[in-house]
Scaffold this active site. Structure first.
Site, PDB file in Angstrom:
ATOM      1  N   ASP A 183      51.467  38.525  43.174  1.00  0.00           N
ATOM      2  CA  ASP A 183      51.221  39.871  42.627  1.00  0.00           C
ATOM      3  C   ASP A 183      52.058  40.917  43.348  1.00  0.00           C
ATOM      4  O   ASP A 183      52.648  41.804  42.737  1.00  0.00           O
ATOM      5  CB  ASP A 183      49.743  40.265  42.830  1.00  0.00           C
ATOM      6  CG  ASP A 183      48.862  39.735  41.709  1.00  0.00           C
ATOM      7  OD1 ASP A 183      49.388  39.464  40.622  1.00  0.00           O
ATOM      8  OD2 ASP A 183      47.641  39.609  41.945  1.00  0.00           O
TER       9      ASP A 183
ATOM     10  N   LYS B 143      39.850  35.798  43.749  1.00  0.00           N
ATOM     11  CA  LYS B 143      41.053  35.883  44.586  1.00  0.00           C
ATOM     12  C   LYS B 143      40.747  35.871  46.081  1.00  0.00           C
ATOM     13  O   LYS B 143      41.506  35.326  46.871  1.00  0.00           O
ATOM     14  CB  LYS B 143      41.836  37.163  44.260  1.00  0.00           C
ATOM     15  CG  LYS B 143      42.566  37.115  42.933  1.00  0.00           C
ATOM     16  CD  LYS B 143      43.431  38.354  42.752  1.00  0.00           C
ATOM     17  CE  LYS B 143      44.062  38.361  41.386  1.00  0.00           C
ATOM     18  NZ  LYS B 143      44.986  39.466  41.185  1.00  0.00           N
TER      19      LYS B 143
END
Ligand code: NAP
Length: 492
Positions: free
Chosen positions: A319, A283
């Site tokens: 997210d 990420k």
């Protein structure tokens, strides 16, 4: 159309035939691995077949189990052809000695490399083609996913002239099996069941047909996927492929086991790669590979979604907002709005806590981060200018909203909870990041105490739906996606 071939790894004739007969009609070809059989009635196998078969008698030197004399090995293949086998698979160095086959049987002339992907793929394929095969087959091993695109493009270049099978074995090579039809493969192999793989990286035919819809893929099919390491247990392929199927989209979602995101992107981007989910451990590294990054992803320093459009890579983060939406739904149902007048206790200081803290920053009246390792809570709190404490201090707090962002309570340690039940109060909102199980001990005890709860499932589905919408511009079929997660978790 690319055929689907299931490799059968049975020990005797009866089990070979019953395994073959158990396959659905969508399986075009069954591969009979003679070298793995302990007893064999070849005439019965050939007369009992219910679909085309390819017969393989692989020697040890090419990754099989046959150890006897070479002449005997090839004689069995000739016999299979005479008995009505549709294809025999013979290694390129043995095809001369095999000679012409009786009947209508076609020769798959193959080369296998179980060690790696040789540099001279083109040269090996040319050597196979020079023998005049009915089907040319090259099976190599991907040590890194960046080795897969050259194998697929080699197949694509030759497929119009000669039927070709080119694939990368191993988990890193899974994409070559799933995307075979996109690159014009003659056939793609699958296993009959998990644990029954004839070669490393084979996927079950049920997943190939049901999840990846391999028979529907074609050259223009859009490619999406999850970039992770490890990737084997990701639920994302099941969720997103179900969503594509529900909307009848010409798209497929592939698990990509990636060690270097840069070389992965360079290799797959030219092949209709349109979007990616990004997870552990990529990420942060993904940030530097983007042409543009949205504010949220830049702020938190993590990209979990990549949108590829017109050759440009956009890094996003779904997210953060997905978690906040799930928490806000519990706050609303508990009648605790506005959040700006409430105290939120966030337990945890890892990746999940960081996303949630970032999303809640400035939204709650007080945000307190508690963590087992207090130093980590302190560091995260300092970064976001919020409060922190140790786990032993949190019982003194009376939060309106309690958020678990630790892995406590996650399967298999489902009897654990991050807080003592006495801390849970009526009228509060409790959110658990854990989604396996969906109903954790924390959520059970919170409901018993009269709190309103939201589960990690909501977060999980929210973020996947947001990814789908960023990639496709279409409303995500949320119920379908949630149902996939529920089904997989109840079967886990
Ligand atoms: P992580 O970065 O490894 O952080 C784990 C956190 O849990 C740390 O704060 C750690 O405390 C704490 N912890 C672990 N074991 C503990 C124990 N026995 N007692 C007290 N604290 C403990 O993991 P993560 O990525 O943040 O994930 C945390 C959870 O969120 C996982 O269950 C994950 O599945 C879930 N999650 C769900 C979603 C969703 O979509 N629903 C998304 C992301 C994550 P220390 O700092 O002291 O080690």
């Amino acid at each position: 159309m690319t055929k689907l071939c299931v490799s059968l790894v049975e020990k005797d004739t009866d089990s070979m035939l019953s395994a073959m007969h158990s396959l659905p009609p969508e399986v075009d070809v069954a591969e009979v691995r003679l070298d793995l059989m302990e007893s064999l009635d070849l005439a019965r196998v050939c007369s009992g077949k219910d679909r085309p078969i390819t017969v393989t008698n692989r020697p040890v030197r090419q990754g099989g189990s046959y150890e006897g004399p070479e002449g005997r090995r090839l004689a069995v293949l000739r016999q299979a052809a005479a008995l009505g086998a549709d294809y025999v698979d013979v290694e390129v160095e043995a095809v001369g000695e095999l000679g012409e086959l009786p009947g209508q049987c076609a020769r798959i002339v193959s080369h296998h490399d179980f060690q790696g992907t040789p540099a001279d793929l083109e040269g090996i394929l040319r050597r196979i083609l020079a023998t005049g095969p009915d089907v040319a087959k090259l099976a190599v091993t991907a040590r890194d996913i960046a080795e897969v695109p050259p194998v697929l493009t080699l197949m694509e270049r030759h497929a119009a002239r000669t039927p070709v099978i080119a694939l990368s074995m191993g988990e890193e090579g899974a994409a070559s099996r799933i995307l075979a039809a996109k690159f014009g493969a003659f056939l793609t192999y699958a296993s009959r069941a998990q644990g029954g793989e004839a070669a490393p990286g084979q996927i079950t035919y049920e997943e190939m047909l049901g999840m990846y819809r391999v028979r529907e893929l074609k050259p223009g099919t859009a490619v999406y996927g999850v970039v992770a390491n490890p990737v084997a247990h990701s639920m994302s392929p099941a969720i997103h492929n179900a969503a594509f199927e529900a909307l009848a989209m010409d798209a497929v979602y592939v698990p990509f086991k990636v060690s270097d995101p840069g070389t992965f992107l360079a290799g797959f981007e030219p092949h209709d790669l349109r979007g990616l989910s990004v997870t552990i451990p990529h990420k942060e590294a993904m940030l530097d590979l983007m042409d543009e990054v949205d504010d949220l992803a830049a702020g938190i320093g993590a990209v979990n979604t990549v949108v590829i459009d017109g050759g440009r890579r956009r890094g996003c983060n779904t997210d953060v907002s997905a978690a906040v939406t799930a928490i806000e739904s519990a706050v609303r149902r508990a009648g605790l709005e506005p959040l700006a007048s409430r105290t939120v206790l966030l337990i945890g200081a890892g990746g999940a806590a960081r996303a949630i803290a970032y999303g809640l920053m400035g939204k709650a009246r007080r945000l307190i981060i508690a963590n087992r390792t207090v130093r980590r809570a302190e560091r995260l709190a300092a970064e976001l200018d919020v409060e922190f404490c140790g786990l032993d201090e949190m019982e003194a707090l009376s939060p309106d909203v309690l958020v678990n962002a630790t892995s406590v309570g996650m399967w298999p340690r489902v009897d654990e909870s991050p807080v003592p039940a006495g801390m849970l109060r009526e009228g509060t909102a409790v959110f658990d990041s854990v989604y396996n199980p969906i109903r954790t001990r924390l959520l059970r005890e919170a409901e018993e105490a009269g709190a309103v709860v939201a589960s990690g499932l909501e977060w999980f589905v929210n973020q996947a739906a947001a990814q789908f919408e960023l990639w496709t511009g279409r409303a995500a079929p949320r119920e379908v996606m949630e149902e996939v997660v529920r089904r997989r978790l109840s079967n886990a």
